[in-house]
Design an enzyme around this catalytic site. Structure first.
Site, PDB file in Angstrom:
ATOM      1  N   ASP A  36       0.868  -1.174   0.000  1.00 52.43           N
ATOM      2  CA  ASP A  36       0.000   0.000   0.000  1.00 52.43           C
ATOM      3  C   ASP A  36       0.905   1.225   0.000  1.00 52.43           C
ATOM      4  OD1 ASP A  36      -2.038  -1.791   0.224  1.00 52.43           O
ATOM      5  OD2 ASP A  36      -2.756  -1.113   2.172  1.00 52.43           O
ATOM      6  N   ASP A  71     -13.211  -3.968  -1.474  1.00 52.46           N
ATOM      7  CA  ASP A  71     -13.010  -3.656  -0.056  1.00 52.46           C
ATOM      8  C   ASP A  71     -14.302  -3.888   0.717  1.00 52.46           C
ATOM      9  OD1 ASP A  71     -10.335  -2.695  -0.479  1.00 52.46           O
ATOM     10  OD2 ASP A  71     -11.169  -0.829  -1.246  1.00 52.46           O
TER      11      ASP A  71
HETATM   12  O1  1PR Z   1     -10.409   2.975  -5.521  1.00 57.57           O
HETATM   13  O2  1PR Z   1      -9.425   2.259  -7.662  1.00 57.57           O
HETATM   14  O3  1PR Z   1      -8.578   4.272  -6.518  1.00 57.57           O
HETATM   15  O4  1PR Z   1      -8.157   1.994  -5.615  1.00 57.57           O
HETATM   16  C1  1PR Z   1      -7.723   2.266  -4.311  1.00 57.57           C
HETATM   17  C2  1PR Z   1      -7.062   1.016  -3.811  1.00 57.57           C
HETATM   18  O5  1PR Z   1      -6.494   1.323  -2.538  1.00 57.57           O
HETATM   19  C3  1PR Z   1      -8.036  -0.126  -3.596  1.00 57.57           C
HETATM   20  O6  1PR Z   1      -7.440  -1.310  -4.095  1.00 57.57           O
HETATM   21  C4  1PR Z   1      -8.188  -0.238  -2.079  1.00 57.57           C
HETATM   22  O7  1PR Z   1      -8.278  -1.591  -1.689  1.00 57.57           O
HETATM   23  C5  1PR Z   1      -6.886   0.359  -1.592  1.00 57.57           C
HETATM   24  N1  1PR Z   1      -7.002   1.061  -0.295  1.00 57.57           N
HETATM   25  C6  1PR Z   1      -7.635   2.221  -0.103  1.00 57.57           C
HETATM   26  N2  1PR Z   1      -7.456   2.600   1.204  1.00 57.57           N
HETATM   27  C7  1PR Z   1      -6.712   1.667   1.792  1.00 57.57           C
HETATM   28  C8  1PR Z   1      -6.240   1.681   3.186  1.00 57.57           C
HETATM   29  O8  1PR Z   1      -5.618   0.741   3.677  1.00 57.57           O
HETATM   30  N3  1PR Z   1      -6.535   2.757   3.911  1.00 57.57           N
HETATM   31  N4  1PR Z   1      -5.731  -0.421   1.112  1.00 57.57           N
HETATM   32  C9  1PR Z   1      -6.438   0.679   0.857  1.00 57.57           C
HETATM   33  C10 1PR Z   1      -6.190  -1.633   0.903  1.00 57.57           C
HETATM   34  C11 1PR Z   1      -5.651  -3.753   1.458  1.00 57.57           C
HETATM   35  C12 1PR Z   1      -4.532  -4.555   1.007  1.00 57.57           C
HETATM   36  C13 1PR Z   1      -3.730  -5.053   2.138  1.00 57.57           C
HETATM   37  C14 1PR Z   1      -4.384  -6.274   2.675  1.00 57.57           C
HETATM   38  C15 1PR Z   1      -3.469  -7.146   3.471  1.00 57.57           C
HETATM   39  N5  1PR Z   1      -5.287  -2.436   1.516  1.00 57.57           N
HETATM   40  O9  1PR Z   1      -3.699  -3.787   0.218  1.00 57.57           O
HETATM   41  O10 1PR Z   1      -2.535  -5.338   1.562  1.00 57.57           O
HETATM   42  O11 1PR Z   1      -5.505  -5.899   3.450  1.00 57.57           O
HETATM   43  O12 1PR Z   1      -3.073  -6.560   4.664  1.00 57.57           O
HETATM   44  P1  1PR Z   1      -2.535  -7.494   5.847  1.00 57.57           P
HETATM   45  O13 1PR Z   1      -1.982  -8.720   5.210  1.00 57.57           O
HETATM   46  O14 1PR Z   1      -1.463  -6.704   6.528  1.00 57.57           O
HETATM   47  O15 1PR Z   1      -3.708  -7.744   6.721  1.00 57.57           O
HETATM   48  P2  1PR Z   1      -9.209   2.928  -6.350  1.00 57.57           P
END
Ligand code: 1PR
Length: 521
Positions: free
Chosen positions: A193, A373
């Protein structure tokens, strides 16, 4: 060159002739074939086929004949039977011993997906073609490219690369057949991320249930992340953005640890126009210089107004920028939710104009991942209380004891909830041409408590495209669990790797010891 172009035609586009150098038609994988994956009963074979498989000259298990003994001791363009190569395709050139390919004098290295055996690489004279992507197959693929460039169709068993190493012996032991994967290895993806921190630097971060800021006991004291270089936060009482490292450095590290893919998600893309997001393009360019496995980029893949010109830039043009910089797949999050809502509002009719449809039709479905998500919403009982599909969970709401949930789609980093279930979303985007689902789970994200198995099962039940389980991995056992208990096609680790608690190699070592086939190079 690409192997499929050599054939006379394909089910993919019956009216478009191939080069016709090889007589024969390419077929589509049969997704109705069942596998016995994950202890969760039978399921369809995922199509497209995405993952790591063999390209082997060894006689096929089902065949009586094969290459003569002499040939099996030699390496065909650097291919080795114990190594794995990265494939991504829905159509294939069927192979059976003595088939047209062999009658025409082609040497064929084969792969098998479920019960379907096909050509993984073929060679004759100075022509060499592969179905897999050598440039995305790690060290194994680089050896193939090197052998081709040096014109070494056959190398004998005396060269350094063919001497069995501890690694190759271990890998051969790990290759015990696993019927549940249809021939693919268990795919481990490192997810990064990425966002700008409070100092304006692009960093890898990781949240707890999507909150990426340090938890503070007082307004300006950092308490949670030992790896953060900063300790005070005058402007952010909630804490500074966790800094777990630099994107390119971490990607190279995970590649060296044998990660099967790397995914970058620009998690604050919704705040800015993608075209101003040049640092992400530069991250891709730099990463692709040293990392030879598939790269996915997500965040901000949608049509947008370019602030520099005021012109509208299509999602396809945004995606093109990323593909030109080294991305193999783009991941679409928020835009997919909006597109799905509009699809249902139109009475389940495709518009042909969504980001998913336009990118998929230009680059192929395998280039389009939809990142979801979802979060759990507790309800009093099954279908009577909500129009969305519910399930009885093993993990009831601790405060109310309610046992029924549905999975609601969100956007904007989980901040905006939509009246759309995860099942409805994945069905719609599969129809639009998405090739894969990156299935996050807000409730599990960053908790180290394991993947949401119920969610993975619910999604696998409704789509045939591959599903990547994400969120919650805290120990190697969690990867084993999600592969054993569900039909997940791949699994993501983020915090577990960024915090240095386990390496990708540790996870693969664990899976290998438990009888699961993994790629090791
Ligand atoms: O909406 O097309 O612009 O894409 C935005 C992207 O950013 C989406 O894929 C969304 O999932 C991601 N995103 C937005 N906010 C967050 C955040 O964390 N605040 N991250 C975010 C999503 C999830 C995974 C993470 C797993 C594993 N993060 O990337 O790697 O949950 O984590 P873990 O193994 O530590 O539990 P758009």
């Amino acid at each position: 060159m690409g192997l499929q172009a050599l054939f006379s035609g394909s089910e993919e586009a019956p009216d478009v002739p191939g080069l016709g150098i090889i007589e024969g038609q390419l077929k589509r994988f049969d997704e109705t074939q069942t596998s016995t994956a994950g202890g969760s009963g039978k399921g369809r074979k995922s199509v497209p086929c995405i993952g790591w498989n063999s390209a082997s000259l060894l006689p096929n298990q089902d065949s009586a004949s094969g290459p003569d003994e002499d040939e099996t001791r030699k390496s065909f363009y650097g291919l080795e039977d114990w190594r794995k190569y990265y494939y991504v395709h829905s159509y294939f050139a069927p192979y059976s011993p003595g088939c047209e390919l062999e009658r025409q004098g082609w040497t064929v290295a084969t792969a098998k997906y479920g019960d379907e055996t096909y050509a993984g690489a073929i060679g004759k004279g100075n022509v060499f073609a592969t179905q897999f992507h050598p440039e995305k197959s790690g060290e194994a693929g680089l050896r193939v490219i090197e052998a081709f460039l040096e014109g070494k169709m056959w190398t004998d068993g005396t060269i350094r690369d063919l001497i069995p190493t501890t690694e190759s012996i271990q890998a051969q032991q790990d290759m015990r057949p696993e019927s549940s994967t249809n021939g693919l290895t268990r795919r481990i993806i490192a997810c990064l991320d990425v966002r700008t921190n409070d100092d304006g630097d692009l960093i890898v971060t990781k949240g707890d249930q999507y909150d990426v800021r340090e938890k503070t006991t007082r307004s300006n004291t950092t308490t949670t992340s030992p790896s953060s270089s900063s300790s005070t936060t005058p402007n952010h009482p909630a804490g500074r953005v966790r800094n777990l490292g630099k994107p390119v450095t971490l990607a190279s590290k995970y590649y060296a640890q044998s990660a099967d893919e790397i995914t970058f998600l620009n998690i604050t893309s919704f705040r800015s126009c993608p075209l101003t997001d040049l640092p992400m393009l530069e991250i891709l360019r730099q990463t692709s210089l040293t990392v030879f496995v598939p790269l996915t980029i997500g965040g901000g893949i949608r049509s947008a107004i370019d602030p520099a010109t005021g012109a509208t830039v299509s999602a396809l043009d945004v995606a093109k920028l990323y593909f030109a910089s080294g991305a193999d797949k783009v991941s679409i999050g928020s835009d997919a939710v909006i597109a799905a809502e509009e699809y249902y509002a139109r009475g389940e009719k495709l518009s042909g104009e969504t980001a998913i449809e336009t990118i998929s039709s230009a680059y192929g479905c395998q280039a389009v991942v939809v990142s979801v998500d979802p979060k759990r919403v507790f309800v009093d009982g099954p279908a009577s209380t909500t129009a969305h599909p519910t399930l009885r969970t093993q993990h009831p709401d601790p405060s109310t004891g309610r046992e029924w949930v549905w999975y609601q789609c969100t956007t904007h980093g989980g901040r905006k909830s939509h009246p759309l279930s995860v099942q409805a979303l994945v069905l719609a985007v599969e129809r639009m041409g998405a090739g894969e689902i990156l299935l996050n789970a807000i409730d599990r994200d960053g908790t180290n408590s394991g993947f949401d198995l119920e969610l993975v099962r619910a999604v696998k039940e409704v789509v045939a495209i591959p599903v990547i389980a994400s969120s919650g991995a805290g120990r190697p056992e969690h990867f084993e669990e999600v592969f054993r208990e569900t039909r997940a096609d791949a699994a993501v680790g983020a915090g577990i790797f960024h915090r240095g608690e386990y390496t990708v190699g540790d996870v693969k070592g664990w899976l290998g010891a438990k009888g699961m086939v993994v790629r090791r190079d």
